[in-house]
Design a protein around this motif. Structure first.
Motif, PDB file in Angstrom:
ATOM      1  N   THR A   8       0.648 -14.244  -1.908  1.00 17.65           N
ATOM      2  CA  THR A   8       0.477 -12.876  -2.585  1.00 17.65           C
ATOM      3  C   THR A   8       0.355 -13.185  -4.237  1.00 17.65           C
ATOM      4  OG1 THR A   8       2.000 -11.942  -1.251  1.00 17.65           O
ATOM      5  CG2 THR A   8       1.810 -11.002  -3.315  1.00 17.65           C
ATOM      6  N   ARG A  10       0.691 -11.679  -7.995  1.00 17.47           N
ATOM      7  CA  ARG A  10       0.972 -10.568  -8.640  1.00 17.47           C
ATOM      8  C   ARG A  10       0.266 -10.796 -10.156  1.00 17.47           C
ATOM      9  NH1 ARG A  10       6.202  -8.239  -8.102  1.00 17.47           N
ATOM     10  NH2 ARG A  10       7.272  -8.992  -6.027  1.00 17.47           N
ATOM     11  N   SER A  34     -10.373  -1.228  -0.418  1.00 20.82           N
ATOM     12  CA  SER A  34      -9.156  -0.902  -0.096  1.00 20.82           C
ATOM     13  C   SER A  34      -8.640   0.480  -0.512  1.00 20.82           C
ATOM     14  CB  SER A  34      -8.315  -1.808  -1.285  1.00 20.82           C
ATOM     15  OG  SER A  34      -8.541  -3.426  -1.025  1.00 20.82           O
ATOM     16  N   TYR A  78       2.432   0.537  -9.990  1.00 17.92           N
ATOM     17  CA  TYR A  78       2.330  -0.905  -9.034  1.00 17.92           C
ATOM     18  C   TYR A  78       1.409  -0.435  -8.096  1.00 17.92           C
ATOM     19  CZ  TYR A  78       5.843  -3.247 -11.757  1.00 17.92           C
ATOM     20  OH  TYR A  78       6.689  -3.804 -12.673  1.00 17.92           O
ATOM     21  N   ARG A  79       0.276  -1.125  -7.763  1.00 16.26           N
ATOM     22  CA  ARG A  79      -0.608  -0.787  -6.551  1.00 16.26           C
ATOM     23  C   ARG A  79      -0.571  -2.176  -5.834  1.00 16.26           C
ATOM     24  NH1 ARG A  79      -2.321   3.672  -8.600  1.00 16.26           N
ATOM     25  NH2 ARG A  79      -2.297   3.886 -10.910  1.00 16.26           N
ATOM     26  N   TYR A  80      -1.003  -1.848  -4.370  1.00 16.90           N
ATOM     27  CA  TYR A  80      -0.991  -2.973  -3.593  1.00 16.90           C
ATOM     28  C   TYR A  80      -2.419  -3.060  -2.810  1.00 16.90           C
ATOM     29  CZ  TYR A  80       4.012  -2.366  -4.607  1.00 16.90           C
ATOM     30  OH  TYR A  80       5.150  -2.239  -5.320  1.00 16.90           O
ATOM     31  N   ALA A  82      -5.135  -5.762  -0.530  1.00 13.69           N
ATOM     32  CA  ALA A  82      -5.173  -6.981   0.383  1.00 13.69           C
ATOM     33  C   ALA A  82      -6.919  -7.392   0.605  1.00 13.69           C
ATOM     34  CB  ALA A  82      -4.336  -7.281   1.540  1.00 13.69           C
ATOM     35  N   ARG A  87      -3.014 -11.317  -0.422  1.00 15.47           N
ATOM     36  CA  ARG A  87      -2.526 -10.203  -0.872  1.00 15.47           C
ATOM     37  C   ARG A  87      -2.221  -9.830  -2.181  1.00 15.47           C
ATOM     38  NH1 ARG A  87       0.851 -11.381   3.754  1.00 15.47           N
ATOM     39  NH2 ARG A  87       2.214 -12.307   2.162  1.00 15.47           N
ATOM     40  N   ILE A  89      -0.375  -7.668  -5.563  1.00 17.38           N
ATOM     41  CA  ILE A  89       0.456  -6.837  -6.347  1.00 17.38           C
ATOM     42  C   ILE A  89      -0.177  -6.647  -7.812  1.00 17.38           C
ATOM     43  CG2 ILE A  89       2.736  -5.990  -7.084  1.00 17.38           C
ATOM     44  CD1 ILE A  89       3.839  -7.760  -4.578  1.00 17.38           C
TER      45      ILE A  89
END
Length: 406
Positions: A8, A10, A34, A78-80, A82, A87, A89
């Motif tokens: 991941t 960030r 996404s 905050y957006r997620y 992948a 992944r 953040i």
């Protein structure tokens, strides 16, 4: 699935007003597939109702526009998302100068920052401020995204002029380096797909860079730092639970407990309730020490040759977050990892007070010693917050500078 671990990243975005940050984030989400179908339908409908011929991708991220128009403070969003490789953040921070504190919040845990500039305007005051914050927070990787290249004819000279200008400010801000990428978020050039309009640019598209940049800034061979969060009693035995914030611990390791200075040995480690021979940052674990020890919440268990500095004198760079100013003589609480101690503000370098969003330098005197690392070495054990003892409000974010001689 092949069993390969997907890591991941960030990252945080920062840009001045109207630099196209919302469009860039929207394009990144859209072109990386996404965005859910119903979200895209809502954007298309909203865009048509506003007289636009094509979907306005900024609407994917501009859900707080109504709040902005009402003058309500915008926090970090905050957006997620992948891709098959990684992944993500994303901390999407506001661009106004009065939201510097929001960028500090969003970038404090980021391993990468995207600083956006408008190719027509180049480096502006807020760009320099964003570079200063990224340098202050020791963000390991910085991307300079020069947006709206379509509006300057995709000219290489314009891009190189901005990169050269930013390089000078990046050096002043202490950035270790940066990666410049020319993009057009509106058209999609070099966001997810390589641009056909800039054959002079041989570097990666933005998403390609995000997928391949190294993550995990603090190596596993870093000194072990384990702030104790809970003490769990099992009969006569005590287990100490928390998150291993750097390095690793193994059964049999010699450790030191701070601030007492007691030494012991790791007798047992539990990870997710199962016995383990070793633990690695950033795992949440519990450990048992050999023999009875007086260890409490807020103590730090460490291992390795580089011990933290035990001190009551803290010198640090800070960003003031609260609406009420911070002044010399103020009594505060210092929250460092899981430990909270009383302190007094003894000095504000070159300033009578710090107001909201101000960046500055501070000297504190604490009532009890803290086990500190330099922020340049560890962003976890080199960071702290100042808390108002009257109401518990967060006042200031601090980054320890052990090399500051005052």
């Amino acid at each position: 699935m092949t069993g390969t671990t997907i890591d991941t990243l960030r990252f945080a975005t920062a840009g001045s007003v109207d630099d196209g940050k919302s469009t860039l984030v929207g394009r990144l989400l859209h072109d990386s597939k996404s965005v859910l179908a119903d979200q895209m339908e809502a954007v298309e409908h909203a865009s048509l109702s506003r007289g636009k011929d094509a979907p306005d991708l900024a609407l994917l991220t501009d859900g707080l526009r109504a709040e902005r128009e009402q003058g309500i403070t915008i926090d970090v969003a905050y957006r997620y998302f992948a891709t098959p490789r990684r992944r993500f953040i994303l901390a999407d921070t506001p661009g106004h100068v009065q939201y510097t504190r929001n960028m500090v919040t969003g970038a404090s845990t980021a391993e990468l920052a995207i600083i956006l500039v408008d190719a027509r305007h180049g480096v502006v005051e807020q760009t320099r401020r964003h570079a200063a914050v990224a340098g202050l927070l020791r963000v390991p990787h910085v991307v300079l995204a020069v947006n709206k290249m379509d509006l300057v004819g995709y000219e290489q000279d314009e891009f190189e002029r901005i990169v050269e200008d930013f390089a000078g400010h990046a050096a002043e801000a202490g950035l270790p380096g940066f990666t410049p990428i020319p993009v057009s978020a509106l058209v999609g050039d070099n966001v997810v797909d390589r641009s056909a309009h800039m054959d002079w640019y041989a570097g990666p598209a933005l998403l390609e860079f995000l997928e391949n940049v190294p993550v995990g800034a603090e190596a596993a061979d870093a000194p072990a730092r384990f702030p104790v969060q809970y003490v769990i009693r099992h009969g006569e035995q005590r287990h100490y639970a928390g998150q291993l914030v750097s390095g690793s611990l193994r059964v049999g390791d010699r450790v030191t407990v701070h601030p007492s200075g007691e030494t012991s040995e790791i007798a047992a480690i539990d990870v997710l309730g199962a016995a383990a021979e070793a633990a690695y940052a950033p795992q949440s674990v519990s450990v048992r020490l050999a023999g009875p020890r007086d260890v409490s919440r807020g103590d730090m268990i460490t291992a390795g040759p580089d011990a933290p500095v035990l001190t009551r004198d803290i010198r640090a760079a800070v960003c003031h977050l609260a609406d009420r100013p911070l002044r010399v003589g103020d009594r505060v609480l210092v929250r460092h990892t899981t430990r909270t101690v009383k302190a007094v503000v003894e000095e504000l370098a070159g300033a009578a007070e710090l107001s909201v969003n101000d960046l500055g330098r501070i000297r504190l005197r604490t009532a009890e010693p803290l086990a500190l690392d330099d922020y340049a070495v560890s962003r976890r054990t080199g960071a702290f917050l100042l808390i108002d003892p009257a109401d518990g409000a967060t006042l200031t974010a601090g980054m320890v500078d052990l090399n500051d001689a005052g």
